[in-house]
Write a protein that holds these residues in place. Structure first.
Motif, short mmCIF file in Angstrom:
data_model
loop_
_atom_site.label_atom_id
_atom_site.label_comp_id
_atom_site.label_asym_id
_atom_site.label_seq_id
_atom_site.Cartn_x
_atom_site.Cartn_y
_atom_site.Cartn_z
N ALA A 24 7.43 -28.80 18.41
CA ALA A 24 6.06 -28.31 18.36
C ALA A 24 5.90 -27.22 17.30
N THR A 25 6.88 -26.32 17.22
CA THR A 25 6.82 -25.27 16.21
C THR A 25 6.93 -25.84 14.81
N ALA A 26 7.72 -26.90 14.65
CA ALA A 26 7.83 -27.54 13.34
C ALA A 26 6.50 -28.13 12.89
N VAL A 27 5.80 -28.76 13.80
CA VAL A 27 4.49 -29.33 13.44
C VAL A 27 3.51 -28.23 13.08
N ARG A 52 -9.64 -24.29 7.23
CA ARG A 52 -8.44 -25.07 7.57
C ARG A 52 -7.37 -24.20 8.21
N LEU A 53 -7.20 -22.99 7.69
CA LEU A 53 -6.20 -22.09 8.26
C LEU A 53 -6.58 -21.66 9.68
N VAL A 54 -7.88 -21.40 9.89
CA VAL A 54 -8.33 -20.99 11.22
C VAL A 54 -8.15 -22.12 12.23
N TRP A 55 -8.39 -23.35 11.80
CA TRP A 55 -8.24 -24.47 12.73
C TRP A 55 -6.78 -24.70 13.11
N CYS A 56 -5.84 -24.12 12.35
CA CYS A 56 -4.43 -24.20 12.74
C CYS A 56 -4.13 -23.35 13.96
N LEU A 57 -5.08 -22.47 14.34
CA LEU A 57 -4.87 -21.65 15.53
C LEU A 57 -4.84 -22.48 16.80
N ALA A 58 -5.57 -23.59 16.82
CA ALA A 58 -5.58 -24.43 18.03
C ALA A 58 -4.20 -25.05 18.29
N PRO A 59 -3.55 -25.71 17.30
CA PRO A 59 -2.18 -26.17 17.55
C PRO A 59 -1.21 -25.03 17.83
N LEU A 60 -1.41 -23.88 17.16
CA LEU A 60 -0.53 -22.74 17.41
C LEU A 60 -0.64 -22.26 18.85
N ALA A 61 -1.87 -22.16 19.36
CA ALA A 61 -2.06 -21.71 20.74
C ALA A 61 -1.45 -22.71 21.72
N ALA A 62 -1.60 -24.01 21.46
CA ALA A 62 -1.03 -25.01 22.36
C ALA A 62 0.49 -24.95 22.35
N ALA A 63 1.09 -24.80 21.17
CA ALA A 63 2.54 -24.71 21.09
C ALA A 63 3.06 -23.43 21.76
N VAL A 64 2.34 -22.33 21.59
CA VAL A 64 2.76 -21.07 22.22
C VAL A 64 2.67 -21.17 23.74
N GLN A 65 1.61 -21.80 24.25
CA GLN A 65 1.50 -21.97 25.70
C GLN A 65 2.66 -22.82 26.23
N PHE A 66 3.02 -23.86 25.51
CA PHE A 66 4.14 -24.69 25.94
C PHE A 66 5.45 -23.91 25.90
N VAL A 352 -2.76 -35.18 13.27
CA VAL A 352 -1.48 -34.63 13.72
C VAL A 352 -1.70 -33.38 14.57
N GLY A 353 -2.62 -32.51 14.11
CA GLY A 353 -2.91 -31.30 14.89
C GLY A 353 -3.51 -31.62 16.24
N ALA A 354 -4.45 -32.59 16.28
CA ALA A 354 -5.06 -32.96 17.56
C ALA A 354 -4.03 -33.57 18.50
N ALA A 355 -3.14 -34.42 17.97
CA ALA A 355 -2.11 -35.01 18.81
C ALA A 355 -1.16 -33.94 19.35
N LEU A 356 -0.84 -32.95 18.52
CA LEU A 356 0.04 -31.87 18.98
C LEU A 356 -0.60 -31.09 20.12
N VAL A 357 -1.89 -30.79 20.00
CA VAL A 357 -2.58 -30.05 21.05
C VAL A 357 -2.55 -30.82 22.36
N VAL A 358 -2.86 -32.11 22.30
CA VAL A 358 -2.89 -32.93 23.52
C VAL A 358 -1.50 -33.00 24.15
N LEU A 359 -0.48 -33.23 23.33
CA LEU A 359 0.87 -33.35 23.87
C LEU A 359 1.37 -32.02 24.45
#
Length: 425
Positions: A24-27, A52-66, A352-359
């Motif tokens: 998750a961190t790699a993605v 684009r950089l701000v929208w990376c916060l959503a995958p970052l938050a999901a990966a941090v929660q995991f 890829v970002g949306a799939a990472l958030v869902v997973l």
């Protein structure tokens, strides 16, 4: 060194969870570097690059929660007696969890950098016939400082979240935690003789009392019920803000919303997401209360009691999962209203970002469920000793799963439809 030894000698399931954190961190690291590439290739479009950089916060938050959920289920943070023997007290458990999480996340960042450089053709020949050259701005030099800063953000944030999730008072008590050589629970071993026998008897009575307390029919304090009104208020405020901000002669398109052309709509969505996360524990506890209302049987009573007791632990991940599902439902409604306009926004990196958030949010919910099951294992063993059949426990688990799916599924559908309604009419 202790974190490295725990990582090397961990259970295969524990190692798999840490490997998933690294993936998750790699993605996330790759998405951050892709945003940097867009800024290098389009210096005149600084606003678009910032979005684009701000929208990376959503995958970052999901990966941090995991990562935080994995840190909570780490055997090292759940074995205080073993850590005490190694000289690590409860106050140092957050530091140990932060170091372990940082190690996994740094591995993911390193993998992201290698893949990114490989796709740019800086490690070997350009793969995929140069299809990623334009996407990753391979013809522009890569700033080393900015690259290192972006790659260090996910490990630092994940380590901080792991430390907060495992600080004293946040980890659930486990059976046998603090057991000593004499078989007690957090007390010195009993001395031989009559005094030792009396001390052992007192310890056994204390253990029986704690076991009875864990099987009480009446629930204890209800901190999760306080969050339900606040969550409902935030959901209502978010939907109202979105409705007010979307007033225009023509319906807003999906690209206009995602490109921050309608900040009021995004603000309303954020309030709605916060409301769903806050309402998760309270809604879970309410489901447990409704199951145990009236004169319930053994299955309903046990299912309701567990939902009330585990409301905070499983309610928050379920609230996050509900928020992500509602957002996906609203986005699909907007995409259906203007498919050609929405297709321009959903490139490979966005998918890829949306799939990472869902997973990640799904894995966090499953990890919380596994943590709850591990915490209930002593109570289930006590029920089995009392003669409770296994089908009773399985029936209670099935009933809990059905109620949670129905309630949170209905809430997800309702919020998703209400969030998309002002933008499609």
């Amino acid at each position: 060194m202790l974190a490295l030894r725990l990582a090397r000698g961990g259970h295969p399931l524990t190692l798999l969870r840490r490997l998933l954190v690294s993936c998750a961190t790699a993605v996330v690291g790759f998405l951050l570097l892709a945003a940097l590439s867009h800024a290098l290739a389009h210096p005149q479009q600084s606003g678009t690059s910032l979005v684009r950089l701000v929208w990376c916060l959503a995958p970052l938050a999901a990966a941090v929660q995991f990562a935080a959920a994995v840190a909570r289920t780490d055997p090292g943070s759940r074995s205080p007696s073993a850590l005490d023997a190694a000289g690590v007290g409860p106050a140092r458990i957050p530091l140990l969890a932060a170091v372990s999480t940082a190690m996994s996340s740094l591995l993911g960042s390193a993998v992201a950098l290698v893949i990114y450089l490989h796709l740019r053709g800086q490690v070997a020949s350009i793969p995929f016939d140069g299809a990623a050259v334009k996407l990753l701005a391979a013809d522009h030099p890569l700033p080393i400082a900015a690259t290192l800063v972006l790659l260090c953000v996910p490990p630092l944030v994940a380590a901080g979240a792991a430390a907060l999730a495992t600080r004293p008072g946040m980890l659930p008590a486990t059976a046998g935690a603090g057991a000593t050589a004499g078989g007690g629970t957090g007390t010195p071993a009993a001395e031989p003789g009559a005094h030792g026998e009396a001390t052992g008897a007192r310890h056994e009575r204390a253990a029986d009392y704690r076991e009875a307390q864990s099987l009480r029919v009446l629930p204890g304090p209800l901190p999760a019920s306080v969050t339900l009104p606040w969550g409902a208020a935030f959901i209502a405020a978010g939907l109202a803000t979105e409705t007010y901000a979307s007033r225009s002669p023509e319906p807003l398109s999906l690209s206009a919303v995602l490109s921050n052309s309608a900040p009021g709509v995004l603000g309303g969505w954020l309030l709605t997401v916060l409301g769903l996360v806050l309402a998760g524990p309270g809604l879970t506890q309410l489901c447990g209360r409704l199951l145990a209302v009236g004169r319930p049987g053994a299955v309903r009573l046990l299912a309701g009691r567990v939902l009330q007791q585990e409301a905070v632990r499983i309610g928050r991940p379920l609230g996050v999962l509900c928020a992500v599902a509602a957002g996906g439902l609203a986005a699909s409604e907007l995409y259906g209203a203007s498919p050609h306009d929405g297709a321009r926004m959903f490139g490979p990196l966005a998918l890829v970002g949306a799939a990472l958030v869902v997973l990640c949010v799904t894995a966090s919910a499953l990890t919380a469920a596994a943590e709850s099951r591990a915490a209930r294992r002593p109570a289930n063993a006590a029920l089995a000793k009392l003669g409770a059949p296994r089908r009773l426990l399985r029936g209670a688990a099935a009933l809990r799963a059905v109620v949670i799916c129905v309630v949170f599924g209905a809430l997800t559908w309702a919020v998703g439809q209400l969030a998309a309604l002002p933008l499609t009419t």
